[in-house]
Design a protein around this motif. Structure first.
Motif, PDB file in Angstrom:
ATOM      1  N   SER A  49       0.782  -1.158  -0.094  1.00 32.46           N
ATOM      2  CA  SER A  49       0.037  -0.123   0.021  1.00 32.46           C
ATOM      3  C   SER A  49       0.841   1.442  -0.009  1.00 32.46           C
ATOM      4  O   SER A  49       0.618   2.360  -0.765  1.00 32.46           O
ATOM      5  CB  SER A  49      -0.904  -0.053   1.372  1.00 32.46           C
ATOM      6  N   ARG A  50       1.995   1.351   0.751  1.00 29.98           N
ATOM      7  CA  ARG A  50       2.764   2.368   0.910  1.00 29.98           C
ATOM      8  C   ARG A  50       3.549   2.509  -0.188  1.00 29.98           C
ATOM      9  O   ARG A  50       3.642   3.811  -1.049  1.00 29.98           O
ATOM     10  CB  ARG A  50       3.827   2.188   1.935  1.00 29.98           C
ATOM     11  N   ALA A  51       3.932   1.578  -1.021  1.00 24.80           N
ATOM     12  CA  ALA A  51       4.665   1.572  -2.401  1.00 24.80           C
ATOM     13  C   ALA A  51       3.738   2.058  -3.350  1.00 24.80           C
ATOM     14  O   ALA A  51       4.080   3.102  -4.452  1.00 24.80           O
ATOM     15  CB  ALA A  51       5.184   0.269  -2.851  1.00 24.80           C
ATOM     16  N   PHE A  52       2.502   1.644  -3.372  1.00 22.43           N
ATOM     17  CA  PHE A  52       1.505   1.910  -4.290  1.00 22.43           C
ATOM     18  C   PHE A  52       1.125   3.472  -4.409  1.00 22.43           C
ATOM     19  O   PHE A  52       1.242   4.371  -5.478  1.00 22.43           O
ATOM     20  CB  PHE A  52       0.257   1.241  -4.328  1.00 22.43           C
ATOM     21  N   THR A  53       1.013   3.802  -3.005  1.00 27.41           N
ATOM     22  CA  THR A  53       0.692   5.348  -2.870  1.00 27.41           C
ATOM     23  C   THR A  53       1.736   6.112  -3.223  1.00 27.41           C
ATOM     24  O   THR A  53       1.453   7.340  -3.833  1.00 27.41           O
ATOM     25  CB  THR A  53       0.367   5.425  -1.327  1.00 27.41           C
ATOM     26  N   GLN A  54       3.117   5.715  -2.913  1.00 30.97           N
ATOM     27  CA  GLN A  54       4.105   6.634  -3.368  1.00 30.97           C
ATOM     28  C   GLN A  54       4.086   6.901  -4.676  1.00 30.97           C
ATOM     29  O   GLN A  54       4.612   7.766  -5.261  1.00 30.97           O
ATOM     30  CB  GLN A  54       5.559   6.006  -2.962  1.00 30.97           C
ATOM     31  N   ARG A  55       3.850   5.686  -5.436  1.00 33.88           N
ATOM     32  CA  ARG A  55       4.078   5.664  -7.032  1.00 33.88           C
ATOM     33  C   ARG A  55       2.963   6.567  -7.536  1.00 33.88           C
ATOM     34  O   ARG A  55       2.977   7.220  -8.483  1.00 33.88           O
ATOM     35  CB  ARG A  55       3.978   4.163  -7.426  1.00 33.88           C
ATOM     36  N   TYR A  56       1.883   6.360  -7.201  1.00 32.08           N
ATOM     37  CA  TYR A  56       0.498   6.776  -7.933  1.00 32.08           C
ATOM     38  C   TYR A  56      -0.285   7.739  -7.319  1.00 32.08           C
ATOM     39  O   TYR A  56      -1.366   8.282  -7.699  1.00 32.08           O
ATOM     40  CB  TYR A  56      -0.542   5.589  -8.137  1.00 32.08           C
ATOM     41  N   ASN A  57       0.239   8.186  -5.802  1.00 32.09           N
ATOM     42  CA  ASN A  57      -0.392   9.120  -5.296  1.00 32.09           C
ATOM     43  C   ASN A  57      -1.743   9.256  -4.796  1.00 32.09           C
ATOM     44  O   ASN A  57      -2.710   9.955  -4.852  1.00 32.09           O
ATOM     45  CB  ASN A  57      -0.220  10.480  -5.986  1.00 32.09           C
TER      46      ASN A  57
END
Length: 70
Positions: A49-57
């Motif tokens: 979730s953290r990686a996804f959020t960092q990549r796609y805002n």
């Protein structure tokens, strides 16, 4: 990998591919976010979730909601 920098580049590229695949799988609507994270080899839903959020805002669940608006 024997060189630290080379390993980081490879890891980053692989992670990017996994995140792109996760968007595709979320769009299909057949799996939960947790199932997708596990299928793609993320050891933790929180890390995914953290990686996804960092990549796609946006969080994976937010992305899912934009795809499946009523």
């Amino acid at each position: 990998c024997t060189k630290k920098r080379g390993c980081k580049v490879i890891f980053k590229y692989i992670n990017e591919l996994k995140l792109e695949k996760s968007r595709q799988l979320i769009s299909e609507g057949r799996y939960t976010i947790s199932e997708i994270a596990l299928m793609l080899g993320f050891n933790s839903i929180h890390y995914f979730s953290r990686a996804f959020t960092q990549r796609y805002n946006m969080a994976p669940t937010e992305y899912s909601k934009t795809i499946f608006k009523s």
